[in-house]
Design a protein around this motif. Structure first.
Motif, short mmCIF file in Angstrom:
data_model
loop_
_atom_site.label_atom_id
_atom_site.label_comp_id
_atom_site.label_asym_id
_atom_site.label_seq_id
_atom_site.Cartn_x
_atom_site.Cartn_y
_atom_site.Cartn_z
N ILE A 96 23.60 54.15 45.45
CA ILE A 96 24.65 54.15 44.44
C ILE A 96 24.23 53.25 43.28
O ILE A 96 23.62 52.20 43.49
N ASP A 97 24.51 53.71 42.08
CA ASP A 97 24.31 52.91 40.87
C ASP A 97 25.69 52.64 40.32
O ASP A 97 26.31 53.52 39.71
N ASN A 98 26.18 51.43 40.55
CA ASN A 98 27.55 51.14 40.15
C ASN A 98 27.74 51.11 38.64
O ASN A 98 28.83 51.39 38.15
N THR A 99 26.68 50.79 37.90
CA THR A 99 26.82 50.77 36.44
C THR A 99 27.01 52.18 35.90
O THR A 99 27.70 52.38 34.90
N GLY A 105 30.71 50.69 48.13
CA GLY A 105 30.45 50.16 46.80
C GLY A 105 29.45 49.02 46.78
O GLY A 105 28.76 48.80 45.77
N ASP A 106 29.35 48.31 47.91
CA ASP A 106 28.37 47.21 47.96
C ASP A 106 27.04 47.66 48.53
O ASP A 106 26.16 46.84 48.80
N GLY A 112 37.25 50.90 40.14
CA GLY A 112 36.24 50.51 41.12
C GLY A 112 35.93 51.68 42.04
O GLY A 112 36.73 52.60 42.18
N VAL A 113 34.74 51.63 42.63
CA VAL A 113 34.31 52.65 43.59
C VAL A 113 34.20 52.00 44.96
O VAL A 113 33.39 51.09 45.16
N SER A 114 35.01 52.45 45.90
CA SER A 114 34.96 51.89 47.25
C SER A 114 33.86 52.52 48.08
O SER A 114 33.19 51.83 48.86
N SER A 115 33.68 53.83 47.94
CA SER A 115 32.63 54.51 48.68
C SER A 115 32.38 55.88 48.07
O SER A 115 33.23 56.42 47.36
N LYS A 148 28.23 54.61 37.88
CA LYS A 148 29.26 55.24 38.73
C LYS A 148 28.70 56.53 39.34
O LYS A 148 29.36 57.57 39.36
#
Length: 120
Positions: free
Chosen positions: A70-73, A52-53, A29-32, A75
């Motif tokens: 941020i693009d979480n998909t 991350g949100d 996971g990415v927190s920030s 990363k």
């Protein structure tokens, strides 16, 4: 886990550049993701962060000109820089608070710097 920054270069005053910071490896996971910059002869300074949100935070020096996302998909974090000024010239660094797979807590990972030069 590795972080790699892309997108630096030369821009004219008033111009735009977009930096990318891509995380790769076994990521839970990415927190920030954060961006810092260091101008010649100066200390490294915080300029932007995104959780991350998707909650952003900016330093006063770049607020209203730079946008972090941020693009979480993928990363990947992005720093869209507009209204560039000569004083934005610096090496830009990204730092990710990333939780590796199998770990309970995030730790900071550092990308290499990317040079941004604003000059006519």
């Amino acid at each position: 886990v590795q972080l790699q920054a892309f997108g630096g270069g030369l821009a004219q005053p008033g111009g735009s550049l977009r930096l990318s910071c891509e995380a790769s490896g076994s990521i839970g996971g990415v927190s920030s993701m954060r961006w810092y910059r260091q101008a010649p002869g100066e200390e490294r300074r915080f300029i932007a962060m995104i959780t991350g949100d998707g909650s952003p935070k900016y330093s006063d020096s770049v607020k209203d000109r730079f946008t972090i996302s941020i693009d979480n998909t993928k990363k990947t974090a992005y720093l869209q820089m507009t209204g560039l000024k000569p004083e934005d010239t610096a090496v830009y660094y990204c730092v990710g608070a990333i939780r590796p797979l199998g770990f309970a807590s995030p730790k900071d990972y550092f990308g290499q710097g990317t040079q941004v030069t604003v000059s006519s």
